[in-house]
Design a protein around this motif. Structure first.
Motif, PDB file in Angstrom:
ATOM      1  N   PRO A  89     -21.221  66.749   7.481  1.00 30.78           N
ATOM      2  CA  PRO A  89     -19.780  66.854   7.767  1.00 30.78           C
ATOM      3  C   PRO A  89     -18.941  66.724   6.510  1.00 30.78           C
ATOM      4  N   CYS A  90     -17.633  66.909   6.703  1.00 36.60           N
ATOM      5  CA  CYS A  90     -16.688  66.697   5.618  1.00 36.60           C
ATOM      6  C   CYS A  90     -16.124  65.281   5.707  1.00 36.60           C
ATOM      7  N   VAL A  91     -16.018  64.643   4.562  1.00 34.80           N
ATOM      8  CA  VAL A  91     -15.568  63.252   4.512  1.00 34.80           C
ATOM      9  C   VAL A  91     -14.578  63.119   3.354  1.00 34.80           C
ATOM     10  N   ASP A  92     -13.533  62.344   3.561  1.00 36.20           N
ATOM     11  CA  ASP A  92     -12.578  62.105   2.476  1.00 36.20           C
ATOM     12  C   ASP A  92     -13.293  61.524   1.267  1.00 36.20           C
ATOM     13  N   ALA A  93     -12.867  61.971   0.073  1.00 35.38           N
ATOM     14  CA  ALA A  93     -13.529  61.549  -1.158  1.00 35.38           C
ATOM     15  C   ALA A  93     -13.517  60.037  -1.325  1.00 35.38           C
ATOM     16  N   SER A  94     -12.448  59.378  -0.881  1.00 37.49           N
ATOM     17  CA  SER A  94     -12.368  57.926  -1.029  1.00 37.49           C
ATOM     18  C   SER A  94     -13.447  57.226  -0.217  1.00 37.49           C
ATOM     19  N   LEU A  95     -13.737  57.741   0.967  1.00 37.21           N
ATOM     20  CA  LEU A  95     -14.788  57.149   1.800  1.00 37.21           C
ATOM     21  C   LEU A  95     -16.163  57.446   1.213  1.00 37.21           C
ATOM     22  N   GLN A  96     -16.300  58.643   0.625  1.00 37.38           N
ATOM     23  CA  GLN A  96     -17.588  58.966   0.015  1.00 37.38           C
ATOM     24  C   GLN A  96     -17.947  57.951  -1.069  1.00 37.38           C
ATOM     25  N   SER A  97     -17.019  57.668  -1.943  1.00 44.36           N
ATOM     26  CA  SER A  97     -17.299  56.721  -3.021  1.00 44.36           C
ATOM     27  C   SER A  97     -17.424  55.300  -2.493  1.00 44.36           C
ATOM     28  N   ASP A  98     -16.664  54.983  -1.469  1.00 44.66           N
ATOM     29  CA  ASP A  98     -16.689  53.630  -0.920  1.00 44.66           C
ATOM     30  C   ASP A  98     -17.997  53.337  -0.204  1.00 44.66           C
ATOM     31  N   LEU A  99     -18.480  54.328   0.537  1.00 45.35           N
ATOM     32  CA  LEU A  99     -19.687  54.118   1.346  1.00 45.35           C
ATOM     33  C   LEU A  99     -20.947  54.629   0.662  1.00 45.35           C
ATOM     34  N   GLY A 100     -20.795  55.315  -0.466  1.00 45.65           N
ATOM     35  CA  GLY A 100     -21.977  55.836  -1.144  1.00 45.65           C
ATOM     36  C   GLY A 100     -22.704  56.870  -0.310  1.00 45.65           C
ATOM     37  N   LEU A 101     -21.937  57.752   0.354  1.00 37.85           N
ATOM     38  CA  LEU A 101     -22.537  58.740   1.262  1.00 37.85           C
ATOM     39  C   LEU A 101     -23.153  59.897   0.487  1.00 37.85           C
ATOM     40  N   LEU A 102     -24.294  60.339   0.958  1.00 42.06           N
ATOM     41  CA  LEU A 102     -24.984  61.479   0.381  1.00 42.06           C
ATOM     42  C   LEU A 102     -24.990  62.623   1.398  1.00 42.06           C
ATOM     43  N   GLY A 103     -24.812  63.854   0.909  1.00 41.33           N
ATOM     44  CA  GLY A 103     -24.878  65.007   1.798  1.00 41.33           C
ATOM     45  C   GLY A 103     -23.558  65.365   2.456  1.00 41.33           C
ATOM     46  N   ALA A 104     -22.572  64.518   2.371  1.00 40.02           N
ATOM     47  CA  ALA A 104     -21.267  64.832   2.955  1.00 40.02           C
ATOM     48  C   ALA A 104     -20.451  65.656   1.959  1.00 40.02           C
ATOM     49  N   LEU A 105     -19.539  66.465   2.486  1.00 40.91           N
ATOM     50  CA  LEU A 105     -18.709  67.322   1.649  1.00 40.91           C
ATOM     51  C   LEU A 105     -17.289  66.765   1.559  1.00 40.91           C
ATOM     52  N   ASP A 106     -16.696  66.894   0.379  1.00 46.08           N
ATOM     53  CA  ASP A 106     -15.281  66.551   0.271  1.00 46.08           C
ATOM     54  C   ASP A 106     -14.455  67.817   0.541  1.00 46.08           C
ATOM     55  N   ALA A 107     -13.132  67.741   0.365  1.00 43.79           N
ATOM     56  CA  ALA A 107     -12.270  68.871   0.706  1.00 43.79           C
ATOM     57  C   ALA A 107     -12.564  70.094  -0.160  1.00 43.79           C
ATOM     58  N   THR A 108     -12.862  69.876  -1.436  1.00 44.24           N
ATOM     59  CA  THR A 108     -13.138  71.003  -2.335  1.00 44.24           C
ATOM     60  C   THR A 108     -14.420  71.726  -1.935  1.00 44.24           C
ATOM     61  N   ALA A 109     -15.461  70.944  -1.649  1.00 44.84           N
ATOM     62  CA  ALA A 109     -16.719  71.556  -1.201  1.00 44.84           C
ATOM     63  C   ALA A 109     -16.545  72.225   0.152  1.00 44.84           C
ATOM     64  N   GLY A 110     -15.710  71.645   1.007  1.00 45.77           N
ATOM     65  CA  GLY A 110     -15.430  72.251   2.302  1.00 45.77           C
ATOM     66  C   GLY A 110     -14.736  73.592   2.158  1.00 45.77           C
ATOM     67  N   ALA A 111     -13.805  73.682   1.191  1.00 46.77           N
ATOM     68  CA  ALA A 111     -13.116  74.949   0.952  1.00 46.77           C
ATOM     69  C   ALA A 111     -14.094  76.021   0.484  1.00 46.77           C
ATOM     70  N   GLU A 112     -15.081  75.622  -0.334  1.00 48.58           N
ATOM     71  CA  GLU A 112     -16.100  76.576  -0.764  1.00 48.58           C
ATOM     72  C   GLU A 112     -16.931  77.053   0.425  1.00 48.58           C
ATOM     73  N   ALA A 113     -17.195  76.152   1.349  1.00 46.20           N
ATOM     74  CA  ALA A 113     -17.930  76.541   2.556  1.00 46.20           C
ATOM     75  C   ALA A 113     -17.106  77.516   3.400  1.00 46.20           C
ATOM     76  N   ALA A 114     -15.804  77.259   3.494  1.00 46.57           N
ATOM     77  CA  ALA A 114     -14.936  78.162   4.256  1.00 46.57           C
ATOM     78  C   ALA A 114     -14.862  79.535   3.606  1.00 46.57           C
ATOM     79  N   ARG A 115     -14.969  79.590   2.302  1.00 49.32           N
ATOM     80  CA  ARG A 115     -14.948  80.874   1.589  1.00 49.32           C
ATOM     81  C   ARG A 115     -16.121  81.750   2.035  1.00 49.32           C
ATOM     82  N   THR A 116     -17.274  81.130   2.286  1.00 46.74           N
ATOM     83  CA  THR A 116     -18.423  81.918   2.742  1.00 46.74           C
ATOM     84  C   THR A 116     -18.166  82.522   4.114  1.00 46.74           C
ATOM     85  N   CYS A 117     -17.349  81.853   4.921  1.00 42.38           N
ATOM     86  CA  CYS A 117     -16.979  82.417   6.225  1.00 42.38           C
ATOM     87  C   CYS A 117     -16.123  83.663   6.037  1.00 42.38           C
TER      88      CYS A 117
END
Length: 319
Positions: A181-209
């Protein structure tokens, strides 16, 4: 005659002259009205004929401008200018600088026919979608092969002049799903999440659509030049927390974050789709849009986009 007058009384003589004068007046009014109506009909006929001639002149002018633009794009100078405009982040720059801003060839022609030259632009004249796509593609990027649907549905359906493009999930050029899933960058760094996308990576995924939808339009809907306008886009962003994310949240905060907001930047993700179609179609690519967050998408995809597109000529569709 003088005897007749002499035999008539003064009142009878006066009555006779009044009748004659009334008849003459009535005849004069009738003849005058007929002449006026004739002149009016002649003027109306001339105006209609003139409008038909003007309509033909305006249509021919649009054709000549379109031909000149397409010829210019075949030259190195024209292509260089087009790339320069795209590099400035305004593929629709001519539309912005000119006092014209209509959205399609037909609407432009209609405005010309009505004698109005305000708010008129012809995307097919101002921008060649195929050339714009070539300029917008990044190194190694290309339109994907149109894959068969992953369920009991059609990739697109046509109603009158509109094409309804089914939801297209984010995927790599070779068809591998880009998962969320997509997760806010602040939560990614706070929780140390792996495999989640931030808004920029999400936009790249939307570009493929967007690339997937463009591939369908190019292969099955008469080509990109047959697109009159992109009408509506709906972008769904996967923000459903995975079990690993909930475990990480529980370990860090001693509580589950099921009810917390994991992601709030769905418009930024949707921009990845919108930016590409607008760069390809110019003003005709500007669209109404919804960008929503959802708890999950097919195959765990990060993004899924569906769209409604209007065509110039639906008869050019291919199965």
């Amino acid at each position: 005659m003088s005897g007749l007058r002499a035999s008539m009384s003064p009142s009878g003589y006066l009555t006779q002259h009044i009748k004659q004068a009334g008849f003459s007046f009535t005849l004069g009014v009738f003849v005058g009205s007929a002449v006026t109506m004739g002149l009016a009909f002649g003027l109306l006929t001339a105006w209609v004929a003139n409008e038909k001639v003007l309509r033909k002149i305006r249509t021919k002018a649009l054709e000549l401008v379109s031909a000149a633009h397409n010829s210019a794009l075949k030259t190195q100078e024209g292509q260089a200018l087009h790339r320069a405009l795209l590099a400035l982040g305004s593929s629709e720059a001519p539309a912005r600088t000119e006092p014209f801003s209509a959205r399609s060839t037909s609407s432009a022609t209609s405005s010309f026919e009505q004698g109005s030259f305000e708010h008129v632009i012809v995307p097919s004249v101002m921008q060649n979608p195929k050339a714009a796509l070539d300029s917008s593609l990044r190194p190694g990027e290309c339109l994907p092969v149109v894959a068969p649907p992953g369920g009991h549905y059609a990739p697109f359906r046509v109603s009158n002049t509109h094409v309804y493009l089914s939801g297209y999930t984010s995927r790599t050029p070779d068809g591998v799903c880009i998962r969320g899933p997509c997760v806010d960058a602040s939560l990614q760094s706070d929780l140390g999440l792996l495999g989640a996308l931030d808004a920029t990576a999400g936009a790249e995924a939307a570009r493929t659509c967007a690339l997937g939808h463009l591939a369908i339009l190019e292969a099955h809907c008469g080509g990109l030049a047959n697109v009159k306008r992109v009408v509506k886009v709906t972008c769904s962003v996967n923000i459903g927390p995975t079990p690993a994310m909930n475990v990480a949240a529980a370990m860090r905060h001693s509580t589950s974050m099921h009810s917390s907001v994991w992601f709030t930047q769905s418009p930024i993700v949707a921009n990845g789709y919108s930016d590409l179609v607008t760069s390809v179609f110019g003003c005709a690519g500007e669209h109404a849009r919804s960008a929503v967050c959802v708890a999950g998408l097919p195959d765990g995809a990060a993004v899924e986009v569906e769209a409604v597109v209007e065509l110039h000529d639906p008869s050019r569709l291919l199965p």
